[in-house]
Design a protein around this motif. Structure first.
Motif, short mmCIF file in Angstrom:
data_model
loop_
_atom_site.label_atom_id
_atom_site.label_comp_id
_atom_site.label_asym_id
_atom_site.label_seq_id
_atom_site.Cartn_x
_atom_site.Cartn_y
_atom_site.Cartn_z
N MET A 1 4.31 -5.63 -10.99
CA MET A 1 5.12 -4.45 -11.13
C MET A 1 5.01 -3.59 -9.87
SD MET A 1 6.38 -3.43 -14.33
CE MET A 1 7.30 -4.79 -14.95
N SER A 2 6.03 -2.84 -9.62
CA SER A 2 6.04 -2.04 -8.40
C SER A 2 5.43 -0.65 -8.63
CB SER A 2 7.48 -1.90 -7.89
OG SER A 2 8.24 -1.15 -8.80
N ILE A 3 5.11 -0.03 -7.52
CA ILE A 3 4.54 1.31 -7.51
C ILE A 3 5.63 2.27 -7.03
CG2 ILE A 3 2.76 2.80 -6.49
CD1 ILE A 3 1.58 0.48 -8.09
N SER A 4 5.81 3.37 -7.73
CA SER A 4 6.71 4.41 -7.26
C SER A 4 5.88 5.66 -6.98
CB SER A 4 7.82 4.70 -8.27
OG SER A 4 7.27 5.20 -9.48
N ILE A 5 6.34 6.44 -6.04
CA ILE A 5 5.63 7.68 -5.68
C ILE A 5 6.64 8.82 -5.74
CG2 ILE A 5 4.35 8.90 -3.88
CD1 ILE A 5 3.39 6.10 -2.93
N ILE A 60 2.86 5.90 -9.47
CA ILE A 60 3.08 5.49 -10.85
C ILE A 60 3.30 3.98 -10.91
CG2 ILE A 60 4.61 5.72 -12.85
CD1 ILE A 60 5.17 8.58 -11.83
N LYS A 61 2.62 3.36 -11.85
CA LYS A 61 2.79 1.93 -12.11
C LYS A 61 2.94 1.78 -13.62
CE LYS A 61 0.73 -2.59 -11.33
NZ LYS A 61 -0.36 -3.34 -10.69
N GLU A 62 4.05 1.19 -14.05
CA GLU A 62 4.31 0.99 -15.47
C GLU A 62 4.16 2.29 -16.28
OE1 GLU A 62 1.71 -2.22 -16.58
OE2 GLU A 62 2.79 -3.64 -15.33
N ASP A 63 4.74 3.37 -15.77
CA ASP A 63 4.74 4.68 -16.42
C ASP A 63 3.35 5.32 -16.52
OD1 ASP A 63 7.52 4.68 -16.82
OD2 ASP A 63 7.30 3.51 -18.66
N VAL A 64 2.39 4.85 -15.74
CA VAL A 64 1.03 5.40 -15.74
C VAL A 64 0.73 5.96 -14.34
CG1 VAL A 64 -1.42 4.86 -15.99
CG2 VAL A 64 0.25 3.79 -17.50
N GLY A 104 -9.30 1.54 -12.38
CA GLY A 104 -8.73 0.35 -12.99
C GLY A 104 -7.65 -0.30 -12.13
N TYR A 105 -7.27 0.38 -11.04
CA TYR A 105 -6.22 -0.12 -10.16
C TYR A 105 -6.70 -0.27 -8.71
CZ TYR A 105 -3.25 0.84 -14.15
OH TYR A 105 -2.70 0.85 -15.41
N PHE A 106 -8.02 -0.28 -8.52
CA PHE A 106 -8.56 -0.51 -7.18
C PHE A 106 -8.08 -1.86 -6.65
CE2 PHE A 106 -12.73 2.19 -7.59
CZ PHE A 106 -12.00 3.35 -7.47
N ASN A 107 -7.98 -1.95 -5.34
CA ASN A 107 -7.64 -3.20 -4.64
C ASN A 107 -6.27 -3.76 -5.03
OD1 ASN A 107 -10.15 -3.28 -3.20
ND2 ASN A 107 -11.11 -3.91 -5.13
N GLN A 108 -5.34 -2.87 -5.36
CA GLN A 108 -3.98 -3.29 -5.67
C GLN A 108 -2.97 -2.70 -4.68
OE1 GLN A 108 -2.80 -3.05 -9.81
NE2 GLN A 108 -4.88 -3.49 -10.50
N GLY A 109 -3.46 -2.11 -3.59
CA GLY A 109 -2.59 -1.58 -2.56
C GLY A 109 -2.05 -0.19 -2.83
#
Length: 175
Positions: A1-5, A60-64, A104-109
């Motif tokens: 899933m993509s990341i939005s900012i 934000i990733k998957e609404d989080v 929980g999202y470390f090392n995911q860019g």
């Protein structure tokens, strides 16, 4: 899933408080690289202030909300006595504050994407430099900043010795 900012909004305050508490709980259980303390910094009030000032951004990733940062044209006082790569007034500089990624999202860019966003925003606003400080013991963040093209400038005190935070490395990236 993509990341939005995007810019933080008032309704993000609860999620940001949870993000800050989660990172502080994570650091308390292991190595507290950033030196932050739950209930001291960062707090819900820091998030609300950043949102009200219009300079807090969330990833934000998957609404989080999985990361955040604050970008200001205001330096810490210690920045003013340092010789930076380029002598600029702070209307031409964005300073990165309260930069964090959910453990929980470390090392995911996500950290990389937040810094890239700061750079793109800076270019769009006519900013010529990104600057930040990092606690000298925060090795993971230092590696990220260097990987993203930030260059070490100096080591200074930010006046946080009573909190056990003696020295901070200053970094800059010209854009």
């Amino acid at each position: 899933m993509s990341i939005s900012i995007r810019k933080g909004i008032k309704s993000d305050a609860d999620d940001l408080e949870i993000l800050y508490d989660t990172i502080n709980d994570h650091m308390e259980k292991g190595i507290n690289y950033c030196g932050w303390k739950k209930g001291v910094y960062p707090t819900r009030n820091d998030a609300i202030r950043g949102i009200e000032e219009g300079n807090l951004y969330v990833a934000i990733k998957e609404d989080v909300i999985v990361g955040s940062m604050i970008l200001r044209h205001k330096p810490e006082e210690a920045y003013l006595s340092v010789r930076w790569k380029k002598d600029l007034s702070y209307d031409k500089v964005l300073v990165v504050y309260t930069f964090t990624v959910h453990p929980g999202y470390f090392n995911q860019g996500i950290g990389f994407k937040l810094l890239k966003y700061a750079e793109e925003l800076g270019i769009e606003e006519g900013t010529e430099s990104l600057r930040l400080d990092v606690y000298t013991e925060n090795v993971p963040a230092i590696h990220l900043y260097e990987k993203c093209g930030f260059e070490y400038i100096d080591t200074v005190s930010l006046g946080l010795e009573e909190s056990g935070l003696d020295w901070f490395k200053l970094y800059e990236k010209l854009i």
